[in-house]
Structure formats: C-alpha cells, structure tokens
Design a protein around this motif. Structure first.
Motif, mmCIF file in Angstrom:
data_model
loop_
_atom_site.group_PDB
_atom_site.id
_atom_site.type_symbol
_atom_site.label_atom_id
_atom_site.label_comp_id
_atom_site.label_asym_id
_atom_site.label_seq_id
_atom_site.Cartn_x
_atom_site.Cartn_y
_atom_site.Cartn_z
ATOM 1 N N SER A 212 -7.286 -0.605 -6.840
ATOM 2 C CA SER A 212 -7.858 -0.721 -5.492
ATOM 3 C C SER A 212 -9.078 -1.633 -5.441
ATOM 4 O O SER A 212 -9.461 -2.086 -4.359
ATOM 5 C CB SER A 212 -8.237 0.672 -4.977
ATOM 6 N N ASN B 74 2.525 1.680 -3.469
ATOM 7 C CA ASN B 74 1.582 2.199 -4.459
ATOM 8 C C ASN B 74 1.373 3.703 -4.297
ATOM 9 O O ASN B 74 1.184 4.419 -5.283
ATOM 10 C CB ASN B 74 0.242 1.465 -4.337
ATOM 11 N N HIS B 75 1.398 4.173 -3.062
ATOM 12 C CA HIS B 75 1.296 5.616 -2.819
ATOM 13 C C HIS B 75 2.491 6.343 -3.443
ATOM 14 O O HIS B 75 2.326 7.379 -4.117
ATOM 15 C CB HIS B 75 1.226 5.876 -1.319
ATOM 16 N N TYR B 76 3.697 5.800 -3.239
ATOM 17 C CA TYR B 76 4.888 6.394 -3.859
ATOM 18 C C TYR B 76 4.810 6.317 -5.377
ATOM 19 O O TYR B 76 5.193 7.264 -6.084
ATOM 20 C CB TYR B 76 6.147 5.672 -3.378
ATOM 21 N N SER C 89 0.829 -1.210 0.000
ATOM 22 C CA SER C 89 0.000 0.000 0.000
ATOM 23 C C SER C 89 0.864 1.261 0.000
ATOM 24 O O SER C 89 0.579 2.224 -0.724
ATOM 25 C CB SER C 89 -0.929 -0.017 1.221
ATOM 26 N N ASP D 82 -5.083 2.535 -11.261
ATOM 27 C CA ASP D 82 -5.583 2.197 -9.925
ATOM 28 C C ASP D 82 -6.113 0.759 -9.916
ATOM 29 O O ASP D 82 -6.916 0.368 -10.769
ATOM 30 C CB ASP D 82 -6.695 3.174 -9.534
ATOM 31 N N LYS E 6 2.217 6.263 -7.351
ATOM 32 C CA LYS E 6 1.268 7.249 -7.872
ATOM 33 C C LYS E 6 1.885 8.646 -7.880
ATOM 34 O O LYS E 6 1.672 9.434 -8.819
ATOM 35 C CB LYS E 6 -0.009 7.229 -7.031
ATOM 36 N N ASP E 7 2.673 8.938 -6.851
ATOM 37 C CA ASP E 7 3.341 10.238 -6.808
ATOM 38 C C ASP E 7 4.402 10.348 -7.903
ATOM 39 O O ASP E 7 4.587 11.414 -8.500
ATOM 40 C CB ASP E 7 3.973 10.439 -5.429
#
Length: 414
Positions: A320, A301-303, A298, A318, A305-306
């Motif tokens: 999710s 995935n945040h990194y 998780s 995405d 997307k950035d």
C-alpha cells in the motif's frame, strides 16, 4: 331202584334244602321197611313202586317251586316325581349349555384381543432379529477397520522410526550453519516488474547470501497453470508476483481472477506442503482519478489477502505504500512518460525490500535496523512498518528536547 334214585338226587345240582330234608325222611322210612320181618316179594315190589310214585310226586311238587327265583314286590310309581326329575335334568342341561356358550364367547373375545398383540410381538421380534443381524455386520465391519488402522499405525510407527534414524544420522554428519540458512531456495514467479530484476547473491542490491534462489517470468495469472510444480519440489520459499497484466484489461473480473489464483494455490499447498508462499499485492498503475483498472486492482488485493488467510504457510505482502491518494501508483516510483506500469530504480528497491523483509522474518533471520535512504523525493513519504520509522521518530523527539530543530540531527548545518 329207590337207592339209585336217591343217589341221583344227591348228585343232582337242582336239589334244595327242603328237598334234601324230604329225601332224608324217605331214606329213613325205607330203612325201617327193609329192616322189618319177612316181607313177601310181591309186597316188596308194590312197596317199592309206591315209594317210587311218592318220590316222583314229591319231586314234581317241590322242584318247580324251588327252582324259580323269588319275586320282589313292586313299589308304586309316582308320575309327578318322575316329571319333576325330568324337568330338573332339562333345566340343568340348558344351564350347562348357556354356560358353555358364554365361556366360548368370552374365550373368543379374549383370543381376538390377544391375537394383534401376538402379531405385534412377532413384528418386533423380526425387527430385533434384523437389527441383531445388522449389528453383527457393523461389528464385523468396525473390527475390520480397527485391524486396518492397527496395520496402518504399525506402518506409520515404522516409518517414523526410519525417519528419526535418518534425521539423527544427518544431524550427526551435517555441518553447522546459522539458524534459518539451511536448505533455503527462493523462487520468484513474477511479471515484467519483478522477474529478471530481483537479484540473488551476496553483493549489494541483492537478497543476500542467506536467501539464494532464482526467478521465472510469468506474464499473467492464467499462465500459472503452465508452471511445473515438480520443478519447484526443492523450493523452500515461493514468491508469486503477477496480476497487473490481467487487471489492466477493461474486461477484467477481480473475482474470477481470484478464483483462478485460489485453484493454483490449493495445488501448491497440496504438492508443496512445506513451502512458504509469499503473495505481494498487485501494484497499481499511474492513471487519472477514478481509474477502473486501479479499482479492480484494489478489489483483487482484498481477495488475495483473504486467500492467504486460508493457508497457514501463505503470507500476503502489503504494498500500500506505492498507492497515492487517488488509488494510483505514486509517480515517484514510476518510470514516467508513457510507461504507467513499471517501477523505476527507487521503486524496485522499495519493492524488493518488502520481499526481503518478509523472507528474513519468516526464516528467523535478523533484519537490518538502519535508516532507509530509499524514500521518494517527491510524491509524499511512504509509510513502512519497519523498525526504522520508530527509531527516526524517537531521534526527532530527542533533538527537539535539546533545542535542536527537527532537521539538525547532529547539530551541523544543512
């Protein structure tokens, strides 16, 4: 003899007016005597001697007096006057000396005050001369740069003209094709969940005829550096779906993995500037609650997307809808059993539909607006940001307004 004497006196430069008068009188007397009657010669001799003696005595009496210069009378000398003049001269001399000393001191003080200012002016003049020299050098440097830019601009204009001519020639000779299908070449760099399983072609279950391509197996993020970007020069759309094998390790560091991925993405952006890059989120694993692996996935995935937001042609996909409430992979999409990572047929269909949707929307191709039949039968419904969900909701509301149940779309029984 007397005549010779008088001739001598007439020619002499020592005669005076008084002597001249006496001589004239003597000549007259001699003339009277010489003109008288018979004079005996002895008497004549005595008379001549007498004349000679008288003339000599007269000359001796008159000449010394007449030849001396006149003596002027002397005025009495006043000693007090002389002393006062001397005193006045002394005072004037002292005053002149004092005035000279004062003027000299004043000139010295003024010169001392002016000297530092002259030094300052010399320093400023030196600075100005130095600045002028630097300015001349800077002007020459800028002039050289301008000339280089003009040459570069001329080269670019020539290149643009050549490219425009080649594009025009290609446009005139190329065949027509639907929008978005020209020069499409998709390449997938994926792990065991995608590589070899994503199908290309025109038949059912593939990406379709408009999206031809191929796939290469890449097990881990660290293996991306071994991929030859030269082999991807003709690729128009690149999908990078790796990371599960890296993050399932207990020593995985999401931040370090994201930095490694960022380095590879920078290289791709530099060498393949016209390629569209798609990065789907890493899928979680089937695991118990509070799984360390799924927390790392998780965060990664945040990194990821950035990272995609840093590049204009990079897109994050995405995923999710594969995640359950505990953060793991929904069992409806998993193979089951001991396999906690790989997707089943239903999961692959949904997974690849996300790829297809991203590719077609980026290419400006139409997206099929049909009801999806790939929803899981258990484990909860998956949410998708496609037009299908909106259409189904609107149809359910219309059925309820007609008095039909939410599950009776056409009025027929189940």
């Amino acid at each position: 003899m007397a005549t010779a004497f008088f001739s001598f006196m007439n020619t002499s430069g020592s005669s005076s007016p008084k002597l001249d008068m006496e001589l004239k009188r003597g000549r007259a007397d001699l003339s009277d005597v010489s003109g008288s009657a018979s004079v005996s010669s002895p008497d004549s001799k005595r008379l001549n001697m007498l004349k000679n003696e008288d003339t000599t005595s007269i000359t001796q009496q008159i000449s010394p007096v007449e030849q001396q210069p006149p003596v002027l009378p002397q005025a009495p000398v006043n000693s007090l006057f002389i002393d006062s003049v001397k005193s006045l001269i002394s005072e004037l001399s002292s005053a002149i000396d004092r005035r000279f000393d004062q003027n000299a001191e004043l000139l010295d003080s003024r010169f001392s005050a002016i000297t530092p200012r002259f030094d300052q002016l010399d320093s400023r003049l030196s600075s100005i001369e130095e600045w002028a020299g630097m300015r001349d050098e800077r002007v020459a440097e800028l002039t050289n740069k301008v000339e280089q830019l003009e040459q570069r601009n001329a080269q670019l204009e020539e290149r643009v003209r050549t490219l425009a001519e080649s594009v025009s020639a290609a446009t005139n000779t190329a065949d027509w094709a639907p929008s978005g299908t020209g020069s499409v070449n998709v390449r997938l760099l994926g792990d065991s969940n995608s590589a070899g399983k994503l199908k290309f072609g025109s038949s059912r279950g593939t990406l379709g005829q408009a999206l031809p391509g191929a796939s290469d197996f890449v097990a881990k993020i660290s293996d991306l550096v071994q991929v030859s970007l030269d082999s991807l020069a003709e690729v128009s759309d690149l999908i990078i779906a790796v990371g599960t094998n890296d993050l399932k390790s207990t020593e995985a560091n999401p931040r370090v993995l994201a930095q490694t991925m960022f380095g590879f993405l920078k290289t791709v952006n530099h060498k393949l500037p016209s390629t569209n890059v798609f990065l789907p989120g890493v899928l979680p694993t089937v695991s118990s609650e509070n799984s360390e692996t799924n927390r790392n996935i998780s965060l990664y995935n945040h990194y990821l997307k950035d990272l995609c937001s840093r590049f204009p042609r990079f897109k994050y996909i995405d995923c999710s809808m594969f995640v359950d409430q505990q953060g793991g992979l929904k069992t409806a999409f998993a193979n089951g059993g001991n396999d906690m990572i790989h997707l089943n047929a239903q999961g692959l269909k949904l997974y690849f539909s996300r790829f297809k949707f991203a590719l077609r929307t980026t290419r400006g191709l139409p997206v099929a607006n049909r009801r999806r039949r790939d929803r899981p039968t258990s484990g909860g419904a998956s949410r998708e940001d496609t037009p299908n969900r909106t259409e189904n909701v609107s149809r359910g509301a219309a059925n309820q307004s007609r008095g039909r149940g939410p599950g009776r779309g056409s009025g027929r029984g189940r």
